[in-house]
Design a protein around this motif. Structure first.
Motif, PDB file in Angstrom:
ATOM      1  N   ALA A 176       0.719  -1.292   0.069  1.00  0.00           N
ATOM      2  CA  ALA A 176       0.049  -0.094  -0.045  1.00  0.00           C
ATOM      3  C   ALA A 176       0.781   1.197  -0.219  1.00  0.00           C
ATOM      4  O   ALA A 176       1.719   1.580   0.895  1.00  0.00           O
ATOM      5  N   ALA A 177       0.790   2.115  -0.782  1.00  0.00           N
ATOM      6  CA  ALA A 177       1.320   3.347  -1.005  1.00  0.00           C
ATOM      7  C   ALA A 177       0.448   4.529  -0.331  1.00  0.00           C
ATOM      8  O   ALA A 177      -0.725   4.604  -0.351  1.00  0.00           O
ATOM      9  N   TYR A 178       0.971   5.411   0.311  1.00  0.00           N
ATOM     10  CA  TYR A 178       0.590   6.382   1.141  1.00  0.00           C
ATOM     11  C   TYR A 178       0.154   7.501   0.561  1.00  0.00           C
ATOM     12  O   TYR A 178       0.741   7.849  -0.502  1.00  0.00           O
ATOM     13  N   GLY A 179      -1.159   8.214   0.444  1.00  0.00           N
ATOM     14  CA  GLY A 179      -1.510   9.389  -0.101  1.00  0.00           C
ATOM     15  C   GLY A 179      -1.000  10.465   0.216  1.00  0.00           C
ATOM     16  O   GLY A 179      -0.261  10.726   1.263  1.00  0.00           O
ATOM     17  N   LYS A 180      -1.357  11.593  -0.306  1.00  0.00           N
ATOM     18  CA  LYS A 180      -0.923  13.038  -0.160  1.00  0.00           C
ATOM     19  C   LYS A 180      -1.099  13.237   1.168  1.00  0.00           C
ATOM     20  O   LYS A 180      -0.204  13.829   1.775  1.00  0.00           O
TER      21      LYS A 180
END
Length: 274
Positions: free
Chosen positions: A92-96
């Motif tokens: 999972a990539a973290y959002g802004k």
């Protein structure tokens, strides 16, 4: 009949020219604390025994390509078939919003910011991520999605395992690849950290409040205080003569300035103003 005769002989991978080879020829793979941490996390969640099968693949150079992007590591691994297998490891990539929170925490610590801006990975960065409830490394196997186009039903297969080991060495070379996997590339992270640190706290006068403009229009151009009365200072006539440059003029064998000085004295030394 021997039961093992039912199974085909183990397949051998096709040799690869110019493949990505692990630098480690024996023992553990990973030379830095962050790559060792990555491998130890994977082994601690039950992947260790399967990862070992890919160690030989990684050292033989069976991995053809390896790319790290936000949320996914993709690779090509040459197995026993003619066409290389496609491998993908998702995280999972973290959002802004999440990265803004992390960047503010990183920029708030001068030591973290200095090390990252110098291109180094602070050893306590994992704890900082955890304090924001945004882990840097995966903690359970459920946080990873692993896919390979090979026919092996086991996950991870040896092709996935080979990519895991080469990924650990890629982290040795570029620790920012870990952060890129979580969604923030190196240049963007460093630019944002520099911007946060240079901005500093808002000035105190931004917090001041006053009357609305509509209530001030009638007297908007009035002077807040009276202007002081000013004028030119009084200058002595003799002082004026002292400021004259040298004048080489003679009147009947007398110096002009001396004659003027005597004349001013006869006028009673009155002060003049301009």
């Amino acid at each position: 009949m021997n039961r093992q005769s039912w199974y085909p002989p183990p397949s051998r991978p096709r040799p690869v020219e110019g493949g990505l080879q692990a630098r480690s020829r024996r023992g553990a793979i990973g030379a830095t604390w962050w790559s060792e941490r990555f491998v130890s996390v994977l082994e601690s969640i039950g992947l260790g025994s399967r990862l070992q099968r890919g160690r030989n693949y990684a050292r033989r150079g069976q991995v053809i390509s390896l790319d790290v992007d936000a949320g996914a590591v993709t690779a090509q691994v040459q197995g026993s078939r003619a066409r290389p297998y496609r491998v993908r490891i998702g995280l999972a990539a973290y959002g802004k919003t999440q990265w803004t929170k992390l960047e503010q925490a990183l920029a708030g610590d001068a030591w973290f910011a200095a090390q990252l801006l110098a291109g180094e990975m602070p050893e306590q960065i994992e704890e900082l991520f955890a304090a924001q409830e945004l882990p840097l490394f995966p903690a359970t196997a459920s946080e990873l999605s692993m896919d390979c186009t090979c026919p092996d039903w086991q996950v991870p297969c040896k092709h996935l395992a080979a990519v895991f080991y080469l990924l650990a060495e890629a982290f040795d070379d570029n620790p920012f690849a870990i952060l890129a996997w979580r969604g923030r590339d190196r240049d963007t992270l460093l630019d944002n950290l520099a911007a946060v640190r240079s901005a500093g706290p808002p000035p105190a006068d931004r917090q001041r409040t006053g009357k609305p403009l509509d209530d001030c229009l009638e007297h908007y151009y009035d002077l807040a205080v009276p202007l002081p009365a000013t004028g030119l200072p009084a200058i002595s006539s003799v002082g004026l003569l002292d400021q004259l440059p040298s004048v080489a003029i003679m009147v009947r064998d007398n110096d002009l300035v001396k004659l003027m000085r005597a004349a001013y004295a006869a006028f009673g030394e009155s002060d003049i103003t301009g």
